[in-house]
Design a protein around this motif. Structure first.
Motif, PDB file in Angstrom:
ATOM      1  N   ALA A 135      30.853  36.996  31.743  1.00 39.65           N
ATOM      2  CA  ALA A 135      30.136  37.940  32.596  1.00 39.65           C
ATOM      3  C   ALA A 135      29.523  37.184  33.770  1.00 39.65           C
ATOM      4  O   ALA A 135      29.546  37.642  34.910  1.00 39.65           O
ATOM      5  N   SER A 136      29.005  36.013  33.467  1.00 43.42           N
ATOM      6  CA  SER A 136      28.386  35.217  34.504  1.00 43.42           C
ATOM      7  C   SER A 136      29.427  34.681  35.480  1.00 43.42           C
ATOM      8  O   SER A 136      29.178  34.566  36.680  1.00 43.42           O
ATOM      9  N   LEU A 137      30.575  34.378  34.964  1.00 41.66           N
ATOM     10  CA  LEU A 137      31.656  33.860  35.808  1.00 41.66           C
ATOM     11  C   LEU A 137      32.198  34.927  36.736  1.00 41.66           C
ATOM     12  O   LEU A 137      32.797  34.620  37.758  1.00 41.66           O
ATOM     13  N   GLY A 138      31.958  36.173  36.392  1.00 43.29           N
ATOM     14  CA  GLY A 138      32.469  37.236  37.245  1.00 43.29           C
ATOM     15  C   GLY A 138      33.840  37.694  36.807  1.00 43.29           C
ATOM     16  O   GLY A 138      34.690  38.027  37.623  1.00 43.29           O
ATOM     17  N   LEU A 139      34.046  37.716  35.517  1.00 40.41           N
ATOM     18  CA  LEU A 139      35.342  38.166  35.015  1.00 40.41           C
ATOM     19  C   LEU A 139      35.456  39.675  35.205  1.00 40.41           C
ATOM     20  O   LEU A 139      34.559  40.412  34.820  1.00 40.41           O
ATOM     21  N   PRO A 140      36.533  40.136  35.784  1.00 38.73           N
ATOM     22  CA  PRO A 140      36.711  41.583  35.913  1.00 38.73           C
ATOM     23  C   PRO A 140      36.654  42.251  34.549  1.00 38.73           C
ATOM     24  O   PRO A 140      37.146  41.706  33.561  1.00 38.73           O
ATOM     25  N   GLY A 141      36.068  43.421  34.545  1.00 40.65           N
ATOM     26  CA  GLY A 141      35.868  44.107  33.279  1.00 40.65           C
ATOM     27  C   GLY A 141      34.448  43.929  32.803  1.00 40.65           C
ATOM     28  O   GLY A 141      33.950  44.726  32.016  1.00 40.65           O
ATOM     29  N   LEU A 142      33.801  42.897  33.301  1.00 38.79           N
ATOM     30  CA  LEU A 142      32.378  42.715  33.003  1.00 38.79           C
ATOM     31  C   LEU A 142      31.611  42.842  34.324  1.00 38.79           C
ATOM     32  O   LEU A 142      32.205  42.848  35.410  1.00 38.79           O
ATOM     33  N   ASN A 143      30.299  42.908  34.191  1.00 42.40           N
ATOM     34  CA  ASN A 143      29.498  43.372  35.319  1.00 42.40           C
ATOM     35  C   ASN A 143      29.555  42.500  36.568  1.00 42.40           C
ATOM     36  O   ASN A 143      29.604  43.003  37.679  1.00 42.40           O
ATOM     37  N   GLY A 144      29.530  41.176  36.365  1.00 42.42           N
ATOM     38  CA  GLY A 144      29.392  40.305  37.528  1.00 42.42           C
ATOM     39  C   GLY A 144      30.496  40.490  38.559  1.00 42.42           C
ATOM     40  O   GLY A 144      30.278  40.333  39.753  1.00 42.42           O
ATOM     41  N   PHE A 145      31.643  40.854  38.099  1.00 44.37           N
ATOM     42  CA  PHE A 145      32.782  40.994  39.002  1.00 44.37           C
ATOM     43  C   PHE A 145      32.545  42.059  40.060  1.00 44.37           C
ATOM     44  O   PHE A 145      32.792  41.852  41.240  1.00 44.37           O
ATOM     45  N   ILE A 146      32.061  43.208  39.602  1.00 42.52           N
ATOM     46  CA  ILE A 146      31.938  44.339  40.518  1.00 42.52           C
ATOM     47  C   ILE A 146      31.065  43.946  41.706  1.00 42.52           C
ATOM     48  O   ILE A 146      31.404  44.188  42.859  1.00 42.52           O
ATOM     49  N   SER A 147      29.938  43.327  41.383  1.00 42.30           N
ATOM     50  CA  SER A 147      29.008  43.047  42.468  1.00 42.30           C
ATOM     51  C   SER A 147      29.559  41.948  43.375  1.00 42.30           C
ATOM     52  O   SER A 147      29.441  42.038  44.595  1.00 42.30           O
ATOM     53  N   GLU A 148      30.166  40.944  42.791  1.00 41.91           N
ATOM     54  CA  GLU A 148      30.719  39.890  43.652  1.00 41.91           C
ATOM     55  C   GLU A 148      31.847  40.443  44.510  1.00 41.91           C
ATOM     56  O   GLU A 148      31.971  40.110  45.692  1.00 41.91           O
ATOM     57  N   LEU A 149      32.626  41.316  43.914  1.00 41.18           N
ATOM     58  CA  LEU A 149      33.707  41.933  44.674  1.00 41.18           C
ATOM     59  C   LEU A 149      33.143  42.713  45.858  1.00 41.18           C
ATOM     60  O   LEU A 149      33.622  42.585  46.987  1.00 41.18           O
ATOM     61  N   LEU A 150      32.136  43.522  45.575  1.00 39.19           N
ATOM     62  CA  LEU A 150      31.583  44.343  46.654  1.00 39.19           C
ATOM     63  C   LEU A 150      31.008  43.461  47.752  1.00 39.19           C
ATOM     64  O   LEU A 150      31.178  43.738  48.938  1.00 39.19           O
ATOM     65  N   VAL A 151      30.338  42.402  47.352  1.00 37.42           N
ATOM     66  CA  VAL A 151      29.771  41.515  48.366  1.00 37.42           C
ATOM     67  C   VAL A 151      30.893  40.885  49.185  1.00 37.42           C
ATOM     68  O   VAL A 151      30.849  40.873  50.421  1.00 37.42           O
ATOM     69  N   VAL A 152      31.897  40.401  48.504  1.00 36.60           N
ATOM     70  CA  VAL A 152      32.983  39.730  49.228  1.00 36.60           C
ATOM     71  C   VAL A 152      33.708  40.719  50.124  1.00 36.60           C
ATOM     72  O   VAL A 152      33.946  40.463  51.311  1.00 36.60           O
ATOM     73  N   VAL A 153      34.021  41.880  49.569  1.00 37.74           N
ATOM     74  CA  VAL A 153      34.747  42.877  50.357  1.00 37.74           C
ATOM     75  C   VAL A 153      33.903  43.329  51.544  1.00 37.74           C
ATOM     76  O   VAL A 153      34.397  43.491  52.658  1.00 37.74           O
ATOM     77  N   GLY A 154      32.619  43.515  51.287  1.00 38.69           N
ATOM     78  CA  GLY A 154      31.758  43.979  52.370  1.00 38.69           C
ATOM     79  C   GLY A 154      31.501  42.913  53.403  1.00 38.69           C
ATOM     80  O   GLY A 154      31.442  43.187  54.601  1.00 38.69           O
ATOM     81  N   ALA A 155      31.349  41.694  52.960  1.00 39.53           N
ATOM     82  CA  ALA A 155      30.970  40.637  53.894  1.00 39.53           C
ATOM     83  C   ALA A 155      32.173  40.099  54.659  1.00 39.53           C
ATOM     84  O   ALA A 155      32.021  39.541  55.741  1.00 39.53           O
TER      85      ALA A 155
END
Lengths: 490, 712, 511
Positions: free
Chosen positions: C409-429
């Motif tokens: 989850a901390s690593l940002g594995l898709p399917g767990l929470n961290g991914f969604i937020s990192e994705l949104l930040v990356v996509v948005g930024a």
């Protein structure tokens, strides 16, 4: 005629002082009982005055005036405003606490408590005087008991030196101030010492500009103004606990208060002319005191220098000469009074049990006296200006006031917040936490009386911190009066 | 029930199996594997039904069926996710479902030898087996059941779920989710025997290497979304206008168009996942996992996913390309990488002794074939090779697992301590393990492209044919790689199955249990007959492309002739060289090629180079440069310096200024009064009242003085 | 009565923990069980209240007009500061996160026995301090709560921390106070010129406020004030290079302290950026967006590198906070850079902002979980040195699985929470700050390195036989701490829109 609250307030300790002198030293219990009763009365009455005094009333209240030497314009004239009421409460709090923490004075209790009561009476007198001469009388009344208490009950190593230094500085300060007061008396040409009358005297600008520094600095010596502060740490350290509490907690405010009442209120244009100097000196006080406090090894010296630092903020608040600054100064006088009294009380408790104030030799005391640690920590947080405690609500208006007139003062003196935090936390950690040195094993906890003091003073600081309106409403009222004297322009 | 309405449920049975095993049945081994089988079986049945239905729909590619829901609110729009099925998806779904099911069944046999748990077996290590008495009263070591049996089935179920999810996604977002979950599964499964340092390191290597590709891919994904405002394939790839805009607007990076940049970024993901040079290093090490995992990774899932992504995004990659025209930048990129890798990995495969390692490099090489084909625009050929390769590579890996089992069994009986995967110790296994041999042979020939009979021939021939028509350089490269492929396949077949046993373990090896051999045989059938469907397959998948991208190739006998020649020639050559391989002898190629063989054997020192150029500097950067120098020395140093300076300033003020000047000045003043003070101090011994009275007297005196003064 | 509850629900939420702290102090010190359960029960009250608020919250109301559950009382009228509370979609998730993590942290501290009473009281006080920051709508009140939270945390580290706790706690508090100094001065300056500290007023009028001082123009002063705000919040987040207090504080803090520190205290800084810096200083933000982005990228990269270079598991997790909070900062920088941009830029910046807020929640969950797991191990092994572990998966299969889950989850594995937020930040930024996002990818790669290093060194590899029989599986209590976190990680990973919708609407209002 109204009930003479203020006279009762002033003369209760005075009477107690005289009665105590007449008692034999054997009757220690009776002596203490009388002292406690008198100080409790003072506290109760000052609190009552504080709370019954309606903050919306403008100007002075509880005024009493009796002519004394009418041909010279000297009268017995008392009255308080929103500015002095909290200081009376402060004096009451510290007096009561002082008696409680001095309960175990074995050496000549009669003289001890009697002198103490003289001191209390003198500060109460100053805070309520509306007559210059009378104010000065009360101001000087404190000198002898103060000196004597230090040299007789003070810490044996330094009491001679500390007592002498303190007396000399204050004496010189008051001589300077006295000269200024006389100059006022003659300069006004009104032939009166009545401050209310002198306020309206409309003294010429040049006169104000010449005499303001004399009067202000003269009194401000007692407030520990730079560079005349050095009596304060030495004196506080030398004094017995209760005297340190009263000295740092209330007497320094007496100096500041007199400087405000006489210097600023009677010579407002002089104050405006010299404000930059006071700001400068106050800023030096703040930073310099904090730096020095950090370098101290003796617990009491740390507090002593921190007082120098904090009184600098009071001076800055005064010199801002605006609503925020004066309000903050008023709050800071109260807050610092309570805080530093508690500091010295706890240091006294620590010293009573460990017989040392060397920070390096102390440690882990929280284990033995948790409430004392609590009190010290609360005082420390107040001193750091931590929000939620009275120090913050006092400092914020001072900085606000400083921003308006001299932003650099706010910026420079704010640095002291961090330095203060550093030395306070280091002291708290070294003294109250960590390893207990072997020499200190099995200390007793503080006495219930002491706990009462700690709790009372701590709660006051927290209450003011959370609900600044408790104190600030009254002070604002006093501030408005001063602002009018200042021409309402600022 | 109508497949259109339930096809999106296909990934769920394996997921349910994963959670079921993880949460409920993990203590019950049999129940666990049945649960996993049920999951894979349901997915399999569903996939077949879906495939059947998909075949029957005309113009499925133009009108894929799908479902979608709003998933992520994103500013004023919303990111939708969903599932869709088009020909590429249907075909992929089918080959994944078949191979997965076979691998699952095989795994039961692979991990469970019918013996109870060994006493000294530890989770995290392959079961050691235990001492048993056989029917003759001899003490033998019998293989024992895997201690983490249930966990294995849980993880491969999750693995299968992720691949199904990826294949069925109608958008890049869920595709990426499946993609990354697969990364996790490969990590956990490669490191399944985590107690072995080599497995642990291989797992990390796999995850990290693919992650490098994924980081690029994530950027591509972000760029794509920010330009198009959507992740859905139908809205990006299905929209000629969008592609047109993407391919004609400049990205400002290296002169690429946006389509070019995004294409390359996404293909970097493929390079990582499909183990192309230079990110190929993880795949050979990935065999540290149990053999069924290797089969999963090499055939059904991981590496196929990379190619699948490239196929899926072919319209973007090829945006702006006309057959016969110059290749687009992403095509050039992937074509070059693919062709180079095909050759490079084939060369390395020549020098490997480990049975699985040969297969691993062959996978890399074959994936290179597919990507090279895609790079030159041969979409259908690439897709076809993906499918056939999945079958025969799954078969080969499972077969090698069977061989290894046999060798382990033999080693346990003979008491030899040898590496059961090293082909040098094998030989003659064809007669010990006939079923395995038959299946392996089918797979091997398919890999080598044995003409006509094998599916591999047809798919490779397709690629070569396209390359011949489109890009001769690629054609020659691939043809040479195909020759090498046939050669090393023959080398492997010969070393493992033919000739004399080169160890006692090989003599004692025996056939695996039916639960392992049956999947082999089924896959062998697929490997052989796969070629028969080449025409319908082409027709079906070709629907995916717009007509202008469909390449009309000139008919020519050259490529067919070449592919037959290289396959047969390579096989023959390999057999000739290796048929006399004897125990203890160096590899015949080694004497022939010398240092060149050493280079193959040592994999061109790529790992060593990475160690020196990337890994060690990275470790230095992390541990020494950042953690120690920047943080502890510089940043903390500044902080401490400020703190020390403040303390120093305080001390300085105290000793030099406060004591000397202010306090000292006061003292000098006091010194004058000291005399009076010392005389006064005599009073202290007296009664206090006396000098209190004295005090008051002084006060009164002062008052009188004031009066006098005032009266003047 | 009900009306009172309705009208003062925020105050009740805010002061329940403080009152509970007082009550704890009045309980007998020796009744350890009573203290524990009382504190836990007391901390569940705010949780319940926050759920109630969540259900009552209407995400469609525009906070620029009025916050929800607003309360206003005069507090310090003499200087124009009032007790003004309110919630919007940015603060509600933070409040809920705080209310969730506090009971879990208390539950995680059940092993603590020394001076338990003070410990629990401090924890509850800390909760009040944190909640106050998220609810405050008055600049001075904001600062009050901002600093109040420091005190309990200081003592938690200083009293219940590890061997080097003195250094760490002092560094923590001095660093933070030093950082907030500029904030304090800037707040004073603003309050003085605006005549009040009320945020809603300031949001409306700040643009026209004249702040000139020292002979500088108002714009120059605003720039300085902007940086004062930025530095104060950056220290708290913490953004590289203001982060060095964090690893020390975490390493020495008790487990539950680390959970709260990483879980919510760091969010205060990020919240400050979203609540104050961006709305008050849009022009300055836009001007310095590249600098913010560079700091964010540096945090992501250096945080990950430093984490990868650690030998102590807790330090590794601590540095991971620098890395993860870097994504929040990247989102903030993206919003900053979009000020005055076209519609597409604004849309991107909103995605990034949603991602940043969600990342705050996600990091709260996963970092709290990671620190808890480190604590579980430390409780048993009394060491956190990575090279002393190895192969623990064999001994602790359940713990190992949980450890991998939370790590992922901390690593940002898709399917767990961290991914969604990192994705949104990356996509948005990405469209706004492409180069920085690309640089941040280096950090993302190293994120994998350190996460896998943790798993590799602790769970995998040959079993260190020293731990056989020493280490035991997680107890029921420990499961009770980690399961809610894991459930939320999974839920937010699969179906984030229940939270994201709320955040997204708030972001639409503000940015």
């Amino acid at each position: 005629m109204q009930f003479p609250y203020l006279s009762v307030l002033i003369f209760t300790p005075l009477a107690a002082a005289v009665i105590l002198l007449l008692l034999p030293n054997r009757q220690a219990r009776l002596i203490r009982a009388i002292a406690l009763t008198a100080s409790a009365l003072v506290l109760g009455l000052s609190a009552a005055l504080f709370f019954i005094s309606s903050p919306v009333v403008d100007g002075y209240r509880f005024i009493e005036k009796i002519d004394w030497l009418p041909e010279l314009g000297i009268s017995y004239h008392v009255g308080v405003d929103g500015f002095s009421l909290p200081l009376l409460l402060l004096a009451g709090l510290v007096a009561f606490s002082g008696v409680l923490v001095s309960w175990n004075v074995q050496d000549r209790p009669r003289e001890f408590f009697s002198f103490f009561m003289f001191l209390v009476a003198s500060v109460l007198g100053v805070f309520s005087s509306l007559d210059l001469f009378q104010l000065f009388f009360f101001f000087e009344l404190a000198v002898f008991p103060k000196y004597l208490m230090i040299v007789m009950w003070g810490s044996p190593q330094t009491r001679e030196y500390g007592g002498m230094k303190l007396t000399l500085y204050l004496f010189l300060g008051s001589v300077v101030a006295l000269v200024g007061v006389f100059a006022l008396y003659f300069g006004s040409g009104l032939n009166t010492f009545d401050m209310l009358a002198l306020e309206k005297a409309g003294l010429p600008l040049a006169f104000q500009q010449i005499w303001f520094p004399v009067i202000f600095i003269g009194f401000a010596v007692l407030a520990g103004i730079f560079p005349f502060y050095s009596w304060a740490p030495d004196g506080h350290v030398a004094a017995p606990t209760a005297v340190s509490m009263l000295l740092a907690g209330v007497e320094m405010k007496v100096g500041a208060f007199a400087a405000l009442r006489i210097g600023i209120e009677l010579l407002p244009q002089g104050a405006q002319h010299w404000a930059w100097l006071i700001l400068l000196l106050g800023t030096i006080n703040v930073v310099y005191g904090a730096l020095l406090a950090m370098a101290q090894k003796d617990l009491k010296y740390v507090i002593g220098y921190s007082s120098v630092s904090h009184m600098g903020l009071v001076l800055i608040g005064f010199a801002a000469l605006n609503q925020q600054g004066l309000l903050g100064a008023g709050l800071q006088m109260f807050s610092h009074g309570v805080m530093t009294a508690l500091f010295f009380a706890v240091v006294g408790m620590v010293y009573d049990r460990t017989h040392t104030r060397d920070i390096g030799q102390l440690g882990g005391l929280a284990r033995f006296m948790p409430l004392a640690a609590f009190g010290f920590i609360v005082s420390g947080l107040v001193s750091m200006g931590m929000p939620g405690f009275s120090g913050f609500v006092a400092e914020i208006p001072i900085y606000l006031g400083a921003w308006r007139v001299a932003p650099w003062v706010a910026v420079v003196s704010a640095v002291s917040i961090v330095i203060t935090a550093a030395y306070i936390l280091l002291v708290v950690r070294r003294v109250f936490f960590g390893e207990v040195p072997q020499s200190l094993s099995a200390l007793e906890d503080i006495h219930t009386r002491d706990k009462l003091v700690v709790l009372m003073l701590s709660l006051v600081m927290i209450a003011v911190g959370l609900l600044p309106g408790l104190i600030s409403a009254g002070i604002s009222d006093g501030v408005n009066r001063i602002l009018q004297l200042l021409g309402g322009s600022l | 029930m109508n497949p259109e309405s339930y096809f999106w449920l296909i990934p769920l049975p394996p997921l349910a199996a994963f959670f079921g095993i993880l949460l409920l049945t993990w203590r019950k081994r049999t129940l666990s594997h049945w649960l996993a089988l049920a999951g894979a079986g349901l997915a399999f049945l569903g996939s077949l039904a879906v495939l059947w239905r998909a075949f029957s729909i005309e113009h499925l590619a133009e009108h894929p069926f799908g479902v979608s829901i709003d998933w992520l609110p994103a500013g004023s729009s919303v990111m939708r996710i969903g599932a869709a099925l088009d020909p590429l998806g249907a075909v992929s779904l089918a080959f994944v479902a078949v191979t997965v099911l076979m691998i699952f069944i095989y795994s039961i046999g692979y991990h469970n030898h019918g013996q109870p748990e060994g006493k000294d077996d530890l989770p995290g290590l392959p079961p050691r087996g235990m001492e048993m008495m056989d029917e003759h009263g001899h003490t033998v070591r019998a293989a024992t059941i895997e201690p983490m049996y249930s966990r294995f089935f849980a993880l491969i179920s999750l693995f299968a779920f992720a691949m199904f999810l990826l294949v069925l996604s109608d958008n890049l977002l869920t595709l990426y989710i499946g993609w990354e979950i697969m990364g996790l599964c490969s990590y956990l499964l490669i490191g399944f025997w985590y107690g072995r340092p080599s497995a642990r390191d291989a797992a990390v290597k796999a995850f990290m290497t693919t992650r490098i590709g994924d980081a690029f891919m994530l950027l591509g994904l972000a760029a794509l979304y920010s330009l198009t405002g959507t992740f859905r394939f139908s809205e990006i790839l299905g929209s000629p206008q969008t592609l047109e805009i993407l391919s004609t607007s400049a990205s400002g990076v290296l002169g690429l168009s946006w389509a070019g940049l995004i294409g390359i970024l996404l293909l970097m993901g493929t390079v990582g996942k499909s183990a192309q040079f230079p990110l190929h290093v993880w795949l050979p090490d990935a065999m540290e996992g149990p053999t069924p995992v290797s089969a999963m990774i090499h055939a059904a899932t991981m590496v196929s996913a990379g190619v699948y992504l490239a196929l899926r995004f072919f319209p973007l990659i090829a945006a702006g390309w006309q057959p016969g025209g110059p290749l687009t930048a992403p095509m050039l990129f992937i074509g070059a990488v693919g062709a180079f890798t095909a050759l490079f990995a084939a060369l390395i495969a020549l020098g490997q002794d480990d049975i699985k390692r040969v297969l691993a490099y062959s996978t890399i090489s074959q994936l290179g074939f597919m990507l090279a084909a895609l790079g030159i625009g041969a979409y259908v050929a690439a897709a076809f090779h993906l499918v056939t390769h999945a079958f025969f590579k799954a078969l080969l890996f499972l077969g090698s697992g069977s061989v290894i089992h046999g060798m382990e069994h033999g080693a346990a009986h003979s008491g030899e301590h040898l590496d059961p995967q090293n082909m040098k110790y094998m030989g003659g296994l064809a007669w010990k393990m006939p079923l395995t041999f038959a299946a392996f042979l089918a797979g091997g020939l398919s890999l080598a492209g044995f003409p006509l009979l094998t599916s591999g021939f047809w798919s490779k021939d397709e690629i070569l044919k396209s390359a011949y028509g489109l890009a001769p350089v690629v054609f020659y490269t691939l043809a040479f790689a195909a020759l090498l492929t046939a050669f090393y396949t023959a080398r492997q077949l010969t070393l493992v199955f033919l000739g004399q046993p080169r160890s006692r373990a090989a003599e004692k090896a025996h056939e695996s249990r039916p639960v392992m051999t049956w999947p082999l045989l089924i896959l062998a059938v697929f490997a052989l007959i796969g070629g028969l469907v080449v025409k319908p397959f082409e027709h079906f998948v070709a629907g995916m492309l717009p007509h202008e991208l469909l390449v009309e190739l000139p008919e020519s006998a050259v490529p067919v002739a070449v592919s037959v020649a290289v396959a047969l020639g390579g096989l023959l050559l390999g057999w000739l060289v290796y048929r006399h391989a004897a125990k203890g002898q160096p590899d015949p190629l080694e004497s022939a090629l010398g240092p060149l063989f050493r280079a193959f054997h040592r994999k061109f020192w790529v790992d060593e180079a990475y160690q020196a150029v990337i890994l060690r500097p990275a470790a230095w950067l992390a541990e020494t440069a950042v953690a120690r120098w920047i943080d502890q020395v510089i940043l903390d140093g500044i902080l401490h310096a400020v703190g020390r300076f403040t303390l120093w300033l305080g001390e300085l003020l105290r000793s030099k200024v406060d004591r000397k000047v202010f306090s000292g000045g006061g003292d000098a003043l006091a010194a004058g009064a000291q005399l009076a003070g010392s005389q006064l101090s005599g009073l202290q011994r007296g009664r206090v009242q006396e000098y209190m009275a004295g005090g008051i007297a002084v006060l009164v005196l002062a008052g009188l003085m004031v009066l006098f003064f005032l009266n003047l | 009565m009900l009306n009172f509850l309705e009208a003062h629900s925020l105050s009740i939420l805010l002061f329940t923990p403080a009152l509970a702290a007082l009550a704890v102090m009045l309980l007998p010190a020796r009744r350890i069980k009573l203290l524990r359960w009382f504190a836990l029960a007391a901390s569940l009250l705010p949780l319940g209240l926050s759920v109630y608020l969540w259900l009552r919250f209407d995400p469609a109301l525009d906070p620029r007009l009025a916050f929800q559950f607003e309360e206003w009382l005069p507090w310090f009228p003499a200087i124009g500061s009032s007790y003004h509370l309110g919630l919007d979609g940015l603060s509600l998730p933070m409040v809920a996160l705080t209310c969730l993590l506090t009971p879990l942290a208390i539950l995680a501290s059940f092993k603590i026995e020394t001076h338990l009473r003070g410990y629990l009281a401090l924890f509850l006080l800390l909760e009040t301090g944190i909640l106050g920051v998220f609810m405050a709508l008055d600049l001075l009140l904001f600062f009050v709560f901002w600093e109040i939270g420091l005190v309990p945390m200081y003592f938690l580290i200083n009293q219940w921390g590890g061997a080097n706790r003195n250094y760490a706690s002092l560094k923590f508090i001095i660093f933070t106070m030093g950082g907030s100094l500029g904030l304090l001065l800037a707040i004073q300056l603003i309050g003085l010129n605006a005549g009040s500290f009320d945020m809603l007023n300031l949001f409306r009028n700040f643009g026209s406020l004249d702040l000139s001082v020292f002979g500088l123009t108002s714009a120059a002063v605003k720039t300085i004030a902007f940086w004062a705000f930025v530095i104060a919040f950056a220290v708290k987040v913490p953004v590289w290079p203001f982060h060095t207090w964090l690893p020390d504080a975490h390493t020495e803090a008790p487990t539950a302290g680390s959970m709260i520190l990483a879980g919510v205290l760091l969010k205060l800084g990020a919240y400050g950026f979203l609540r104050l810096v961006l709305p008050l200083f849009p022009q300055e933000s836009a001007r310095f967006a590249p600098a913010l982005a560079a700091l964010a990228a540096a945090a992501i990269i250096f945080g990950a590198l430093a984490a990868a270079g650690q030998k102590d598991l807790k330090k590794l997790v601590a540095y991971s906070s620098v890395n993860h909070m870097g994504f929040v900062m990247l989102g903030v920088a993206a919003v900053a850079s979009a000020v005055g941009g076209d519609a597409a830029a604004v849309q991107s910046s909103r995605i990034a902002a949603s991602g940043a807020v969600l990342q705050m929640v996600n990091h709260g969950l996963s970092s709290a979980g990671m620190f808890f797991l480190v604590g579980v191990l430390y409780d048993r092994a009394h060491t956190r040195q990575l090279d002393e572990f190895g192969g623990l998966y064999a001994l602790l299969p359940a713990y190992g699985t949980v450890f991998i889950f939370v790590s992922m989850a901390s690593l940002g594995l898709p399917g767990l929470n961290g991914f969604i937020s990192e994705l949104l930040v990356v996509v948005g930024a990405w469209p706004l700050l492409s180069a920085y996002v690309a640089a941040a990818m280096i950090g993302l790669i190293f994120t994998g390195t350190y996460i896998l290093k943790g798993i590799r060194q602790v769970l995998h590899g040959p079993l260190n036989l020293r731990w056989r029989g020493v280490l035991t599986e997680m107890s029921a209590r420990e499961w009770a701490v980690i399961l809610p976190l894991m459930a939320l990680m999974l839920l937010l990973g699969i179906w984030p829109s229940w939270l994201l919708d709320l955040i997204n609407r708030a972001v639409m209002f503000w940015f």
